[in-house]
Scaffold this motif. Structure first.
Motif, PDB file in Angstrom:
ATOM      1  N   LYS A   1       0.825  -1.215   0.000  1.00  0.00           N
ATOM      2  CA  LYS A   1       0.000   0.000   0.000  1.00  0.00           C
ATOM      3  C   LYS A   1       0.856   1.260   0.000  1.00  0.00           C
ATOM      4  O   LYS A   1       0.489   2.267  -0.611  1.00  0.00           O
ATOM      5  N   TYR A   2       2.023   1.202   0.648  1.00  0.00           N
ATOM      6  CA  TYR A   2       2.882   2.372   0.761  1.00  0.00           C
ATOM      7  C   TYR A   2       3.840   2.529  -0.405  1.00  0.00           C
ATOM      8  O   TYR A   2       4.661   3.442  -0.411  1.00  0.00           O
TER       9      TYR A   2
ATOM     10  N   ASP B   1       3.640   6.548   0.087  1.00  0.00           N
ATOM     11  CA  ASP B   1       3.590   7.160   1.415  1.00  0.00           C
ATOM     12  C   ASP B   1       4.915   6.862   2.103  1.00  0.00           C
ATOM     13  O   ASP B   1       5.066   5.858   2.798  1.00  0.00           O
TER      14      ASP B   1
ATOM     15  N   ALA C   1       4.876   6.684   6.140  1.00  0.00           N
ATOM     16  CA  ALA C   1       4.396   5.415   6.681  1.00  0.00           C
ATOM     17  C   ALA C   1       5.386   4.290   6.384  1.00  0.00           C
ATOM     18  O   ALA C   1       5.583   3.389   7.206  1.00  0.00           O
TER      19      ALA C   1
ATOM     20  N   ASP D   1      -0.953   2.839  10.109  1.00  0.00           N
ATOM     21  CA  ASP D   1      -1.888   2.928   8.988  1.00  0.00           C
ATOM     22  C   ASP D   1      -2.996   3.936   9.258  1.00  0.00           C
ATOM     23  O   ASP D   1      -3.546   4.525   8.326  1.00  0.00           O
TER      24      ASP D   1
ATOM     25  N   ASN E   1      -2.801  12.275   7.071  1.00  0.00           N
ATOM     26  CA  ASN E   1      -1.772  12.959   6.288  1.00  0.00           C
ATOM     27  C   ASN E   1      -1.116  14.026   7.165  1.00  0.00           C
ATOM     28  O   ASN E   1      -1.794  14.931   7.655  1.00  0.00           O
TER      29      ASN E   1
ATOM     30  N   THR F   1      -0.581  20.496   0.921  1.00  0.00           N
ATOM     31  CA  THR F   1      -0.604  19.619  -0.253  1.00  0.00           C
ATOM     32  C   THR F   1      -1.012  20.398  -1.496  1.00  0.00           C
ATOM     33  O   THR F   1      -0.462  20.182  -2.587  1.00  0.00           O
TER      34      THR F   1
ATOM     35  N   PHE G   1       4.652  13.062  -1.224  1.00  0.00           N
ATOM     36  CA  PHE G   1       4.980  11.697  -0.831  1.00  0.00           C
ATOM     37  C   PHE G   1       4.871  11.478   0.674  1.00  0.00           C
ATOM     38  O   PHE G   1       5.188  10.398   1.165  1.00  0.00           O
ATOM     39  N   LYS G   2       4.469  12.517   1.421  1.00  0.00           N
ATOM     40  CA  LYS G   2       4.264  12.431   2.872  1.00  0.00           C
ATOM     41  C   LYS G   2       5.543  11.996   3.596  1.00  0.00           C
ATOM     42  O   LYS G   2       5.495  11.231   4.574  1.00  0.00           O
ATOM     43  N   SER G   3       6.666  12.474   3.112  1.00  0.00           N
ATOM     44  CA  SER G   3       7.942  12.113   3.707  1.00  0.00           C
ATOM     45  C   SER G   3       8.127  12.807   5.049  1.00  0.00           C
ATOM     46  O   SER G   3       7.590  13.896   5.282  1.00  0.00           O
ATOM     47  N   ARG G   4       8.896  12.218   5.913  1.00  0.00           N
ATOM     48  CA  ARG G   4       9.104  12.767   7.256  1.00  0.00           C
ATOM     49  C   ARG G   4      10.093  13.933   7.208  1.00  0.00           C
ATOM     50  O   ARG G   4      11.107  13.867   6.502  1.00  0.00           O
TER      51      ARG G   4
END
Length: 404
Positions: free
Chosen positions: A22-23, A79, A82, A111, A115, A122, A288-291
């Protein structure tokens, strides 16, 4: 009957596999993770992974207990936040810091995280990505402005599709058609200096599947034939849907608003490409929702990819430049894995997106069908194929030179 211990282990392996898929984990990476986990849990396992299906076969030594599960899944997104948290969790499990039960609960918590950036950041990231791509193409500031604004329109449709399953099935051609209509209207009533086709491409650049095509070829190179072929075909169909939407949108736009004589504005200096790489890198961090703790690593990956590929192209040609760029990104991302103890894909994606010729594929498709070139480019089809091969070769050589 399965023992409680075996049931617990096989449930966790299947859940982890679904989450990693999924990620956005490629098939060969996913199978490597699951194989390492199965060894730690003292079970045997075999997997068949594709973008739309997963098959797990798990058994104990001597086949006293055996379990098979086939799962229909949707193609994974991207993602990175995640993914990195899941990788940390697996490391803690392998080191004995958490039990399988605790890891299972923590996996659910990962999970369920929303976001981290929210809708407004975004939306800004979408605008930045469209404008940055137009800037990279060394077009004009007019196109950069309109590409940014049309990217915001595209994001509006993305939000709408989250609430409407019917719209989600036709999202790609719809966003391309809407962007094309808006670009034609802008050309007719506001700015005759807009390069319509290039602005449309920039506005929908987040949908262009160049990265998916590269991953598909990489999976084929790793002899994951089912997953590689499925990923490539899915990417090609997505590209066809985008081009169809843009083609129809421009045709309708010209019929509704008419065509105007193009007034060529002052082009952007190539020196602004470095600024564009930085803006694109920041936007990808959000998309990409990176940290945030990996920000500098990720931005550096984009600059390394661009610098090495440009210099390689200057010394040799564009194909060798792409190979050297991918090789440098591969070495850098594997070094990141060793130092930061995180998946290489977190930084590799930012470098590869700078290199992948997804936009060239779209441009080549336009040249093939319409016979028109909206950017100066010769032999774009041949360039695209050779660059894809060079990227895959660069990543393979990097993994040999410095394994992750």
């Amino acid at each position: 009957m399965y023992s409680a211990d075996f049931t617990q282990k096989r449930k966790f392996i299947v859940k982890l596999g679904k989450m990693l898929h999924k990620y956005g984990t490629p098939a060969y990476r996913l199978e490597a993770h699951l194989h390492e986990l199965a060894l730690h849990l003292d079970v045997k396992a075999s997997y068949i992974i594709s973008p739309t299906a997963m098959i797990f076969v798990i058994w104990t030594e001597g086949h006293e207990q055996e379990y098979t599960q086939a799962v229909r899944v949707e193609p994974g997104g991207m993602d990175l936040g995640a993914l990195s948290r899941t990788d940390e969790l697996v490391d803690q499990l392998l080191q004995g810091k958490v039990s399988v039960n605790e890891a299972d609960a923590l996996l659910d918590a990962i999970d369920a995280r929303p976001n981290p950036y929210g809708k407004l950041p975004t939306a800004l990231a979408m605008m930045m990505s469209g404008g940055a791509f137009a800037m990279l193409m060394a077009t004009s500031w007019n196109d950069v402005l309109w590409a940014s604004l049309l990217s915001l329109l595209v994001y509006g449709f993305m939000l709408w599709s989250e609430r409407s399953p019917r719209l989600a099935h036709m999202l790609e051609p719809l966003v391309a058609l809407s962007a094309a209509l808006a670009a034609c209207a802008i050309s007719r009533y506001i700015d005759p200096g807009i390069n319509i086709r290039l602005v449309v491409l920039s506005a929908i650049i987040a949908f262009i599947p160049g990265l998916a095509l590269t991953l598909g070829f990489a999976e084929l190179a790793a002899r994951h034939l089912v997953s590689g072929n499925a990923r490539i075909m899915d990417a090609m169909m997505l590209l066809f849907k985008l081009y169809f939407g843009a083609f129809v949108g421009i045709a309708i736009g010209f019929a509704l608003f008419g065509q105007v004589d193009f007034v060529k504005p002052e082009p952007i200096s190539r020196d602004f490409a470095w600024l564009a790489i930085g803006i694109l890198g920041i936007s990808l961090m959000i998309l990409f929702k990176s940290r945030p703790k990996y920000t500098l690593w990720s931005l550096a990956s984009g600059f390394i990819a661009y610098a090495v590929s440009v210099q390689g192209a200057a010394w040799f040609d564009y194909t060798i430049g792409a190979f050297l760029g991918a090789f440098a990104v591969g070495i850098y991302s594997n070094l990141f894995t060793r130092l930061a103890k995180a998946p290489a894909v977190i930084v590799a994606m930012h470098g590869l997106i700078v290199l992948v010729p997804g936009s060239k594929t779209y441009i080549g498709l336009n040249s093939l069908i319409s016979g028109q070139d909206f950017v100066v480019s010769t032999g774009v089809g041949q360039q695209t194929f050779l660059i894809f091969m060079s990227l895959v070769a660069g990543l393979i050589f990097a993994n040999v030179a410095l394994p992750p």
